[in-house]
Design an enzyme around this catalytic site. Structure first.
Site, PDB file in Angstrom:
ATOM      1  N   HIS A  89       0.824  -1.210   0.000  1.00 30.89           N
ATOM      2  CA  HIS A  89       0.000   0.000   0.000  1.00 30.89           C
ATOM      3  C   HIS A  89       0.856   1.256   0.000  1.00 30.89           C
ATOM      4  CE1 HIS A  89      -2.968  -2.876   1.999  1.00 30.89           C
ATOM      5  NE2 HIS A  89      -3.379  -2.672   0.780  1.00 30.89           N
ATOM      6  N   ASP A 138      -6.322   5.063   0.399  1.00 33.98           N
ATOM      7  CA  ASP A 138      -6.394   3.867  -0.442  1.00 33.98           C
ATOM      8  C   ASP A 138      -7.677   3.111  -0.140  1.00 33.98           C
ATOM      9  OD1 ASP A 138      -5.835   2.320   1.836  1.00 33.98           O
ATOM     10  OD2 ASP A 138      -3.672   2.438   1.461  1.00 33.98           O
TER      11      ASP A 138
END
Ligand code: UDP
Length: 484
Positions: A18, A119
């Site tokens: 991520h 995200d």
């Protein structure tokens, strides 16, 4: 204080998978559009380093001086979790616990941030953007097809257990075996977490996707124009890819670079399963034999097994510096393959390796970053999906581009045998099929570059994002001047 240029706050969920895409997004915003960027990082463990730089792999990853990296202080949410909770549910509970920390951080920034990017697991933070009058986007470091599937999930009948493929209006259908685990299993608590994320996407101002027009023109068109899709999701989708880490050849290091330089063009297979992928010991043994039997050159990034079941011969092998480089490999593997390949423990400079002219194939778990890194270097892929949306990634690149081969049995459903592994390797590295795949991969590489030209989809997306933020700043200045 209202700044003269836009400040962006980017939030990365735990894990390098991520953080890495957020860093690349940050770099683009900074270098092309003169943003100030702070990346906030959520950690999963109390012991995780609070020295931001330790969170990045040991490589000249990007210049951390370009952006600020702030690790949010650890929040313990374990009391809210039950032992039966699965990964997505746990992640959702954990992320929720960090909302007050990010609020405090945003409130204490010297300059009012204009842009919030989270995200997929950070969608619960989007409401903070409203509190701080920020433009709010979700960055999905995956493809548009995955986004299209995600927004359709709330439409599925939870009670009716699905058995067939998933039809997405205006898009390629998702075959049953390629669908994410939680989606068709209402018993799975992750189902609810996923549906919530899908619904939250609609609360953002737009969604950024790591893809580009040429790669997914049909899906991007449908996300914009398909009536049914627009009814459930009517936000802008910005293709911003392929965003991959730029290559820094120095990082290959003398020995590895020399070895690669010595190999014939496109003769080496690179084997790696992403930032955290591991294989069982039985599967590692089969892979080792497959590699050896293929007699192809290779670089293999080796990790400890997920379970130590004792299969395979156990020994410690030493590299030139006397460090342990492998734990479980068939007896004598390193000696027998000494002239063929390199086994690298834990972590390798992947983008640099893939960019080297000696690399001719990539045996990959098909995480989206790895897939893109292969495509931008014109390298065909042997797909070995392990988890998350990796089966979909493999299917997309196989069917749309023809630069991937997939095994007969999904690696998640059984052990791949050495014979099949050997055959796949030879097919990609030596056979006519492999040569054709390499030619197609070079075409994809060309199209990927075009995304960054002035007429390309990616530069257009970044310009629109920057304009939206500039407009927000102008509005804020106007409001401030009225108040004063
Ligand atoms: N990576 C790397 N060296 C390694 C393993 C992974 O540099 O030894 C990088 C790789 O280049 C990619 C990222 O880690 O940028 C992995 O992301 P991906 O989406 O492929 O898979 P994930 O780790 O999320 O499963």
């Amino acid at each position: 204080m209202i700044p003269t240029k836009p400040h962006a706050a980017l939030l990365a969920s735990p894990g390098l998978g991520h953080l890495i895409p957020m860093v690349e997004l940050a770099n683009r915003l900074i270098t092309h559009h003169d943003f100030h960027v702070t990346i906030f990082v959520v950690t999963m463990e109390p012991t995780a380093s609070n020295k931001p730089i330790d969170l990045l792999p040991k490589q000249p990853y990007t210049s951390p001086t370009l952006y600020n990296l702030v690790v949010l202080p650890y929040v313990d949410s374990s009391a809210q979790m039950s032992p039966s909770d699965k990964i997505m549910t746990r992640l959702a509970i954990m992320m929720r616990g960090y909302v007050p920390s990010l609020r405090a951080e945003l409130g204490s920034m010297k300059h009012n941030p204009t842009l919030l990017v989270v995200d997929l697991f950070g969608t619960e933070f989007l409401s903070l953007a409203d509190e701080f009058d920020m433009v709010k986007y979700v960055y999905i470091p995956s493809n548009a097809w995955f986004l299209a599937m995600t927004i359709c999930v709330p439409l599925l009948d939870k009670q009716a257990k699905h058995v067939g493929p998933l039809n997405i209006p205006g898009c390629k259908r998702v075959e049953y075996d390629d669908i994410l685990d939680p989606i068709f299993d209402p018993e799975n608590k992750d189902y609810d977490a996923y549906v919530r994320i899908a619904l939250d996407l609609g609360t953002a101002d737009g969604v950024l996707v790591n893809t580009w027009e040429h790669l997914e023109s049909k899906t991007l068109f449908s996300l914009k124009n398909n009536k049914i899709l627009r009814e459930i999701f009517n936000k802008r989708v910005y293709p911003v890819g392929p965003l991959v880490r730029p290559v820094s050849l120095d990082y290959l290091g003398g020995e590895l670079l020399e070895w690669l330089d010595d190999q014939p063009k496109e003769s080496v297979l690179y084997v790696s399963f992403g930032s955290g992928g591991t294989l069982s010991s039985q599967q590692t043994t089969e892979l080792a034999w497959g590699l050896e039997m293929s007699q192809q050159r290779f670089i293999w990034v080796l990790r400890p097994h997920i379970e130590h079941d004792g299969a395979g011969a156990l020994f410690h092998a030493m590299d030139g510096q006397g460090q342990i480089i492998s734990q479980y490999l068939p007896h004598g593997f390193l000696t027998r393959t000494h002239n063929l390949g390199k086994v690298i423990p834990m972590w390798a400079p992947q983008t640099e390796i893939l960019a080297h002219k000696s690399i001719g194939g990539f045996l990959s778990h098909c995480g989206w970053n790895s897939t893109l890194e292969s495509l931008v270097n014109g390298v065909p892929i042997i797909a070995w999906p392990l988890y998350a949306e990796q089966n979909m990634n493999a299917a997309l690149v196989e069917e749309e581009l023809g630069v991937v081969i997939r095994p007969k049995v999904l690696p998640t459903k059984g052990v791949l045998g050495r014979e099949e592994i050997k055959k796949m390797i030879i097919k990609v590295m030596e056979d006519d099929d492999g040569i054709k795949m390499r030619v197609r991969a070079k075409e994809v590489q060309k199209y990927a570059k075009e995304a960054f030209t002035i007429e390309g989809s990616t530069l257009k997306s970044f310009s629109e994002i920057a304009n939206t933020c500039e407009n927000r700043l102008t509005d804020q200045r106007a409001k401030a001047s009225i108040i004063n």
